[in-house]
Scaffold this motif. Structure first.
Motif, PDB file in Angstrom:
ATOM      1  N   TRP A   1       0.815  -1.203   0.000  1.00 12.63           N
ATOM      2  CA  TRP A   1       0.000   0.000   0.000  1.00 12.63           C
ATOM      3  C   TRP A   1       0.858   1.265   0.000  1.00 12.63           C
ATOM      4  CZ3 TRP A   1      -4.661   0.262  -1.617  1.00 12.63           C
ATOM      5  CH2 TRP A   1      -5.492  -0.861  -1.555  1.00 12.63           C
ATOM      6  N   ARG A   2       2.055   1.175   0.548  1.00 12.44           N
ATOM      7  CA  ARG A   2       2.966   2.327   0.479  1.00 12.44           C
ATOM      8  C   ARG A   2       3.355   2.592  -0.966  1.00 12.44           C
ATOM      9  NH1 ARG A   2       6.983   0.478   3.354  1.00 12.44           N
ATOM     10  NH2 ARG A   2       5.958   0.995   5.327  1.00 12.44           N
ATOM     11  N   ARG A   3       3.648   1.524  -1.717  1.00 10.42           N
ATOM     12  CA  ARG A   3       3.990   1.687  -3.136  1.00 10.42           C
ATOM     13  C   ARG A   3       2.806   2.239  -3.931  1.00 10.42           C
ATOM     14  NH1 ARG A   3       6.430  -3.464  -2.352  1.00 10.42           N
ATOM     15  NH2 ARG A   3       4.629  -4.456  -3.383  1.00 10.42           N
ATOM     16  N   VAL A   4       1.592   1.722  -3.613  1.00 12.49           N
ATOM     17  CA  VAL A   4       0.401   2.197  -4.307  1.00 12.49           C
ATOM     18  C   VAL A   4       0.180   3.686  -4.050  1.00 12.49           C
ATOM     19  CG1 VAL A   4      -2.125   2.031  -4.359  1.00 12.49           C
ATOM     20  CG2 VAL A   4      -0.740  -0.047  -4.378  1.00 12.49           C
ATOM     21  N   ALA A   5       0.340   4.099  -2.791  1.00 13.37           N
ATOM     22  CA  ALA A   5       0.141   5.506  -2.446  1.00 13.37           C
ATOM     23  C   ALA A   5       1.195   6.391  -3.101  1.00 13.37           C
ATOM     24  CB  ALA A   5       0.164   5.678  -0.928  1.00 13.37           C
TER      25      ALA A   5
ATOM     26  N   LEU B   1      -6.526   3.189 -10.688  1.00 12.28           N
ATOM     27  CA  LEU B   1      -6.629   4.026  -9.498  1.00 12.28           C
ATOM     28  C   LEU B   1      -8.015   3.899  -8.862  1.00 12.28           C
ATOM     29  CD1 LEU B   1      -5.169   6.107  -7.724  1.00 12.28           C
ATOM     30  CD2 LEU B   1      -6.107   7.895  -9.213  1.00 12.28           C
ATOM     31  N   ARG B   2      -9.049   3.824  -9.704  1.00  8.91           N
ATOM     32  CA  ARG B   2     -10.404   3.679  -9.176  1.00  8.91           C
ATOM     33  C   ARG B   2     -10.555   2.358  -8.429  1.00  8.91           C
ATOM     34  NH1 ARG B   2     -12.609   4.703 -13.485  1.00  8.91           N
ATOM     35  NH2 ARG B   2     -13.047   6.911 -13.101  1.00  8.91           N
ATOM     36  N   GLN B   3      -9.977   1.284  -8.977  1.00  9.54           N
ATOM     37  CA  GLN B   3     -10.042  -0.008  -8.309  1.00  9.54           C
ATOM     38  C   GLN B   3      -9.267   0.019  -6.994  1.00  9.54           C
ATOM     39  OE1 GLN B   3      -8.734  -3.282 -10.730  1.00  9.54           O
ATOM     40  NE2 GLN B   3      -8.978  -4.799  -9.090  1.00  9.54           N
ATOM     41  N   GLN B   4      -8.086   0.655  -7.007  1.00  9.14           N
ATOM     42  CA  GLN B   4      -7.292   0.768  -5.779  1.00  9.14           C
ATOM     43  C   GLN B   4      -8.034   1.577  -4.713  1.00  9.14           C
ATOM     44  OE1 GLN B   4      -3.707   2.499  -7.297  1.00  9.14           O
ATOM     45  NE2 GLN B   4      -2.905   0.570  -8.109  1.00  9.14           N
ATOM     46  N   ARG B   5      -8.710   2.642  -5.158  1.00  6.99           N
ATOM     47  CA  ARG B   5      -9.472   3.455  -4.199  1.00  6.99           C
ATOM     48  C   ARG B   5     -10.574   2.631  -3.550  1.00  6.99           C
ATOM     49  NH1 ARG B   5     -13.424   7.899  -6.533  1.00  6.99           N
ATOM     50  NH2 ARG B   5     -14.402   5.929  -7.138  1.00  6.99           N
ATOM     51  N   ASN B   6     -11.280   1.823  -4.337  1.00 11.04           N
ATOM     52  CA  ASN B   6     -12.351   0.993  -3.781  1.00 11.04           C
ATOM     53  C   ASN B   6     -11.810  -0.023  -2.786  1.00 11.04           C
ATOM     54  OD1 ASN B   6     -14.183   2.375  -5.375  1.00 11.04           O
ATOM     55  ND2 ASN B   6     -14.181   0.840  -7.017  1.00 11.04           N
TER      56      ASN B   6
ATOM     57  N   LEU C   1     -10.805  -1.569   2.984  1.00 13.76           N
ATOM     58  CA  LEU C   1      -9.821  -1.822   4.031  1.00 13.76           C
ATOM     59  C   LEU C   1      -9.923  -0.777   5.141  1.00 13.76           C
ATOM     60  CD1 LEU C   1      -7.376  -3.468   5.007  1.00 13.76           C
ATOM     61  CD2 LEU C   1      -5.911  -1.980   3.640  1.00 13.76           C
ATOM     62  N   SER C   2     -10.120   0.490   4.751  1.00 14.51           N
ATOM     63  CA  SER C   2     -10.224   1.567   5.730  1.00 14.51           C
ATOM     64  C   SER C   2     -11.411   1.355   6.662  1.00 14.51           C
ATOM     65  CB  SER C   2     -10.364   2.914   5.003  1.00 14.51           C
ATOM     66  OG  SER C   2     -10.558   3.959   5.919  1.00 14.51           O
TER      67      SER C   2
ATOM     68  N   ASP D   1     -10.898   1.184  10.594  1.00 17.79           N
ATOM     69  CA  ASP D   1     -11.566   2.140  11.479  1.00 17.79           C
ATOM     70  C   ASP D   1     -12.368   1.412  12.552  1.00 17.79           C
ATOM     71  OD1 ASP D   1     -10.541   4.298  10.142  1.00 17.79           O
ATOM     72  OD2 ASP D   1     -12.341   4.684   8.946  1.00 17.79           O
ATOM     73  N   ARG D   2     -13.010   0.311  12.171  1.00 23.75           N
ATOM     74  CA  ARG D   2     -13.778  -0.469  13.139  1.00 23.75           C
ATOM     75  C   ARG D   2     -12.869  -1.067  14.206  1.00 23.75           C
ATOM     76  NH1 ARG D   2     -16.354  -5.689  13.119  1.00 23.75           N
ATOM     77  NH2 ARG D   2     -15.357  -6.193  11.138  1.00 23.75           N
TER      78      ARG D   2
END
Length: 253
Positions: A17-21, A32-37, A42-43, A47-48
């Motif tokens: 995820w560091r590489r993706v960011a 990018l849209r798929q990565q955002r989804n 995951l977020s 958060d939960r």
């Protein structure tokens, strides 16, 4: 061995995820849209986890229902905002009817809102509630400001005209102001209301609402909520260190 494998796996996930960011500025939009989804899913789970972990690790113990109750109490409750950390801990320039958590809603008629709500961590020895609520008001050009606290549905179960509903709060104000508490009971097409003025000099405030003062239809109660109404609140700060409710039957005469 399993712990080592787990650490290696999580390290690999973080690196991915560091590489993706790092590459997000140049990533193809479809990818990018798929990565955002994926990141959003995951977020949500992270958060939960953080919400539950904060609740279990913070002091005083989150979710605490410990507070003084009248003799004969048959129902008691502390709203979630005062029990555990909220995923969204604050509102800045809060619009009217906006909510903080699931139970607290702010109402006003300002042209330009300079009202801020924020959940804060209680750390004083005397505090029983893990969290409090801070209300900051700067320039106020409206005619009213109130907080509505929606009581859960079980508050209405078995509620009768022989009950007294107590609201208790620990209140700090920067500058003295008049605050009113109004209990609203919606039953059928009608809403019964009981209003009390809070004492201005006390920090620990207890208000009893005698349900016999109403003409409720006990079989048709649909919703109960408490309004805290602030008179001339501009340039002021109010902290509600705690807010609890307890219901008991009135002593027979």
């Amino acid at each position: 061995m399993n712990k080592l494998v787990g650490r290696l796996f999580h390290a690999r996930v973080r690196r991915r995820w560091r590489r993706v960011a790092d590459a997000a500025e140049q990533t193809d939009l479809t990818a990018l849209r798929q990565q955002r989804n994926e990141a959003r899913k995951l977020s949500t789970e992270l958060d939960r986890l953080i919400h539950v972990a904060d609740g279990r690790l913070a002091l005083p113990k989150l979710g605490s229902s410990s507070f003084p109750r009248p003799h004969g109490t048959d129902w008691a409750w502390r709203p979630q905002l005062w029990c555990g950390p909220l995923p969204r801990p604050g509102l800045s320039s809060a619009p009217s009817e906006s909510t903080l958590g699931e139970e607290v809603q702010v109402f006003h008629d300002c042209n330009a809102s300079e009202v801020t709500l924020r959940q804060l961590r209680n750390k004083r020895v005397q505090d029983l509630a893990p969290f409090g609520l801070r209300l900051d008001v700067f320039k106020f050009d409206g005619s009213f400001l109130s907080l509505a606290i929606n009581l859960p549905s079980d508050a209405a179960v078995g509620l009768g005209r022989d009950h007294i509903l107590r609201a208790e709060t620990i209140l700090e104000v920067e500058t003295q102001l008049e605050i009113y508490a109004r209990l609203n009971i919606q039953n059928g097409p009608n809403t019964e209301q009981i209003i009390r003025k809070l004492p201005e000099q006390d920090q620990t405030i207890r208000v009893d609402f005698d349900i016999s003062d109403t003409r409720i239809n006990e079989k048709r109660i649909e919703k109960i909520w408490l309004d805290l109404i602030f008179d001339a609140p501009d340039m002021n700060q109010v902290i509600l260190r705690d807010l609890t409710f307890a219901r008991h039957r009135r002593a027979a005469l």
